[in-house]
Design a protein around this motif. Sequence first.
Motif, short mmCIF file in Angstrom:
data_model
loop_
_atom_site.label_atom_id
_atom_site.label_comp_id
_atom_site.label_asym_id
_atom_site.label_seq_id
_atom_site.Cartn_x
_atom_site.Cartn_y
_atom_site.Cartn_z
N LEU A 69 0.84 -1.18 0.00
CA LEU A 69 0.00 0.00 0.00
C LEU A 69 0.88 1.24 0.00
N VAL A 70 0.34 2.32 -0.55
CA VAL A 70 1.03 3.61 -0.46
C VAL A 70 -0.01 4.67 -0.14
N PRO A 71 0.40 5.79 0.49
CA PRO A 71 -0.54 6.89 0.70
C PRO A 71 -0.93 7.52 -0.63
N LYS A 72 -2.05 8.18 -0.66
CA LYS A 72 -2.54 8.76 -1.91
C LYS A 72 -1.54 9.75 -2.51
N SER A 73 -0.80 10.42 -1.67
CA SER A 73 0.17 11.40 -2.16
C SER A 73 1.28 10.76 -2.98
N ALA A 74 1.56 9.46 -2.73
CA ALA A 74 2.64 8.78 -3.45
C ALA A 74 2.22 8.32 -4.84
N MET A 75 0.92 8.15 -5.06
CA MET A 75 0.42 7.82 -6.40
C MET A 75 -1.00 8.35 -6.51
N PRO A 76 -1.12 9.65 -6.81
CA PRO A 76 -2.44 10.29 -6.83
C PRO A 76 -3.28 9.86 -8.02
N GLU A 77 -4.52 10.32 -8.02
CA GLU A 77 -5.45 10.02 -9.10
C GLU A 77 -5.00 10.65 -10.42
N THR A 78 -5.44 10.05 -11.53
CA THR A 78 -5.26 10.61 -12.86
C THR A 78 -6.62 10.68 -13.55
#
Length: 440
Positions: free
Chosen positions: A155-164
């Motif tokens: 898992l990663v926080p949203k900041s590490a792979m945000p939405e596109t």
Amino acid sequence: MSAKPLSTPDLDRLRKEFSADATAKLLQNALTAAELKDIALDREVLTSIDTTMSHRLDDWSVTNQKQSGRCWLFAGLNLLRAGTAKKLGVKDFEFSQNHAMFFDKMERANYFLQSIVDLVDRETDDRTLATLLQDCMGDGGQWNMFVAVIAKHGLVPKSAMPETISSSGTRQMNSSLRKILHTAARDIRVAADPDARAEIVETTLSTVWRALCMHLGTPPDRFFWQWTDADKQFHRDGWLTPQEFRNKYLTIDPDDYVCLVHDPRNPVNRTYTVELLGNVVGAPQVVYLNVDVELMKKLTAEMIIDGSPVWFGCDVGQMMDRERGFWDARLLDLEGVYNTRFTLDKAARLEYHQTMMTHAMLFTGVDLVDGAPRKWRVENSWGEESAEKGFYTMNDSWYSEYVFEIAAPKSSLPPEVLAALDTEPVVLPAWDPMGALAGR
């Protein structure tokens, strides 16, 4: 017996019967100018629903899956984020739903290709192969599929792979991925030998990875993690891999959960699986434990009282007022509108393909009266615009009819139910409605 066509006298009779029905004419005027859900709405049921709960967990904001079918991923990550937010000392926290979807689609592509290899000798109109080809790349999933993805890829926080744009609206990306996979399926089936098939699989997976990176971004193999908590205190943890982040910041173990289902077509306290249902090759088999719906309610209420939200899957569009955020099994008086009886029970609706699981969410509250549930509070992932800032209210009658599964810790199960987990799963065919993927 030969089929009887509709004749002109038949149509004349139907026309006269309708014209003579004053109520039907009145409803015609209403339904040609307004939606069925507004005309059939039972005001007595509607005004009986209130949103207060005797037990409520949520003090956070809802998430928004937007134009995607990632509800099952959102619901799973929302279950995990409550404990993680508390551990981090923050009010609101989100895991990256984009990261989880990237690896679900990558793994799902491999699962599909390996299954095509296994079924290479089947005719294309074989029902199992046809089912596989028809749903080779969607957004939907099940609890066990969620667990399989985050167990393998972390898992990663949203900041590490945000939405596109493509994660929030998956239609065009999925269409392209289906074209890639269907082409590969054809090539695999006409290939000369196993080595040629393996090469096609490898080449196709490279293409899928490239496409996913283009649409969703490249998933990080590690990221730098720091944050400020609710008391304005700064924290730095440095470089972490997705697996390290998962192991360090989860407060519950998803691997300890079992998927309980209510399938009244089949005996309770038996395990079931569905042919070709899965996403990660080599992961534990998708297994359901069939139980009585009253036990599901009891366990759901107990988990909420103990402080844990509950992941569940249901047929979301039935008897729903989306704007107000209400569900009730009698919310719409369809029998009154159409002057007929709808007599299929839950088992018959499954058997005759009138219902199946379409959506996954979280239970975050329950209203108990003398120990019995009266209604339930639900965290949806459709944003804050509807219901009570995205939180819905479900009357208990709706749970009985349209909730199909929950995820519960093994430790919460009664001994006789826990023992049933050791039974060999009955294999349902790939097209069985219990293999439906939550994707609304």
